[in-house]
Every structure is written in C-alpha cells, then in structure tokens.
Design a protein around this motif. Sequence first.
Motif, PDB file in Angstrom:
ATOM      1  N   ALA A   1       0.843  -1.203   0.000  1.00 22.40           N
ATOM      2  CA  ALA A   1       0.000   0.000   0.000  1.00 22.40           C
ATOM      3  C   ALA A   1       0.875   1.249   0.000  1.00 22.40           C
ATOM      4  N   ARG A   2       1.954   1.240   0.784  1.00 23.93           N
ATOM      5  CA  ARG A   2       2.858   2.391   0.844  1.00 23.93           C
ATOM      6  C   ARG A   2       3.526   2.621  -0.508  1.00 23.93           C
ATOM      7  N   ALA A   3       3.904   1.536  -1.178  1.00 22.12           N
ATOM      8  CA  ALA A   3       4.532   1.649  -2.502  1.00 22.12           C
ATOM      9  C   ALA A   3       3.549   2.232  -3.521  1.00 22.12           C
ATOM     10  N   MET A   4       2.292   1.780  -3.450  1.00 28.81           N
ATOM     11  CA  MET A   4       1.271   2.321  -4.354  1.00 28.81           C
ATOM     12  C   MET A   4       1.052   3.805  -4.097  1.00 28.81           C
ATOM     13  N   ARG A   5       1.071   4.193  -2.818  1.00 24.02           N
ATOM     14  CA  ARG A   5       0.895   5.620  -2.477  1.00 24.02           C
ATOM     15  C   ARG A   5       2.084   6.444  -2.963  1.00 24.02           C
ATOM     16  N   THR A   6       3.280   5.869  -2.893  1.00 25.15           N
ATOM     17  CA  THR A   6       4.473   6.567  -3.377  1.00 25.15           C
ATOM     18  C   THR A   6       4.390   6.783  -4.884  1.00 25.15           C
ATOM     19  N   LEU A   7       4.006   5.745  -5.618  1.00 30.06           N
ATOM     20  CA  LEU A   7       3.842   5.874  -7.071  1.00 30.06           C
ATOM     21  C   LEU A   7       2.772   6.903  -7.415  1.00 30.06           C
ATOM     22  N   LEU A   8       1.674   6.873  -6.667  1.00 33.73           N
ATOM     23  CA  LEU A   8       0.597   7.828  -6.895  1.00 33.73           C
ATOM     24  C   LEU A   8       1.068   9.252  -6.630  1.00 33.73           C
ATOM     25  N   GLY A   9       1.843   9.425  -5.574  1.00 34.43           N
ATOM     26  CA  GLY A   9       2.382  10.745  -5.250  1.00 34.43           C
ATOM     27  C   GLY A   9       3.291  11.263  -6.342  1.00 34.43           C
ATOM     28  N   ALA A  10       4.144  10.391  -6.863  1.00 41.26           N
ATOM     29  CA  ALA A  10       5.062  10.791  -7.937  1.00 41.26           C
ATOM     30  C   ALA A  10       4.292  11.150  -9.206  1.00 41.26           C
ATOM     31  N   ALA A  11       3.290  10.346  -9.536  1.00 45.34           N
ATOM     32  CA  ALA A  11       2.501  10.608 -10.741  1.00 45.34           C
ATOM     33  C   ALA A  11       1.664  11.879 -10.580  1.00 45.34           C
ATOM     34  N   SER A  12       1.140  12.122  -9.354  1.00 49.16           N
ATOM     35  CA  SER A  12       0.326  13.329  -9.173  1.00 49.16           C
ATOM     36  C   SER A  12       1.166  14.591  -9.219  1.00 49.16           C
ATOM     37  N   THR A  13       2.426  14.501  -8.821  1.00 45.18           N
ATOM     38  CA  THR A  13       3.317  15.653  -8.930  1.00 45.18           C
ATOM     39  C   THR A  13       3.464  16.043 -10.393  1.00 45.18           C
ATOM     40  N   LYS A  14       3.531  15.043 -11.233  1.00 45.25           N
ATOM     41  CA  LYS A  14       3.686  15.294 -12.674  1.00 45.25           C
ATOM     42  C   LYS A  14       2.474  16.030 -13.252  1.00 45.25           C
ATOM     43  N   VAL A  15       1.274  15.697 -12.791  1.00 46.61           N
ATOM     44  CA  VAL A  15       0.073  16.380 -13.283  1.00 46.61           C
ATOM     45  C   VAL A  15      -0.318  17.568 -12.388  1.00 46.61           C
ATOM     46  N   ARG A  16       0.543  17.885 -11.451  1.00 45.97           N
ATOM     47  CA  ARG A  16       0.372  19.035 -10.539  1.00 45.97           C
ATOM     48  C   ARG A  16      -0.941  19.003  -9.767  1.00 45.97           C
ATOM     49  N   LYS A  17      -1.237  17.845  -9.209  1.00 47.11           N
ATOM     50  CA  LYS A  17      -2.429  17.704  -8.387  1.00 47.11           C
ATOM     51  C   LYS A  17      -2.096  16.768  -7.229  1.00 47.11           C
TER      52      LYS A  17
END
Length: 77
Positions: free
Chosen positions: A53-69
């Motif tokens: 779950a933590r790894a999925m949240r990390t990936l989500l955080g990285a991807a959301s930074t890219k879309v600035r959200k």
Amino acid sequence: MLKEMIEYIAKSLVDNPDEVRVTEVEGEQTSVIELKVAKEDLGKVIGKQGRTARAMRTLLGAASTKVRKRSVLEILE
C-alpha cells in the motif's frame, strides 16, 4: 490517468481482478482515489506491514506531482 494506474497495479496483485473497483473523487486541490477489492484480496493489496500500500501511495504521489495535483489513495474494506 492516476485512477487507471492504481487499477492496473491492483488487478495485477489480486486473485479476483474482476472485483477491483477504483473510483476517483475530485476536489479542487486534492483527488481521492478509492480502491475496493474482494475481502480475501485485501491482504495482497496492503502487503506485509503495509509495504505494498505504501509503494502504491508513493507511485501515486510521484505521478500526481507530474500532473500538478495532490492525490490520496484510500483502500476501502
């Protein structure tokens, strides 16, 4: 894009990919991605000591930074 990424990861982890449900609740600044899986697959999505779950949240955080959200992953029981 973010919703599809979480759905793909979750379906790859579980035994019942047909029961994976991902919904996105969009706010002005934050997007909440809700993940629901079959009860017997919950452990696979969370992982030992919450590592998966933590790894999925990390990936989500990285991807959301890219879309600035800002995005948050909620795993529902």
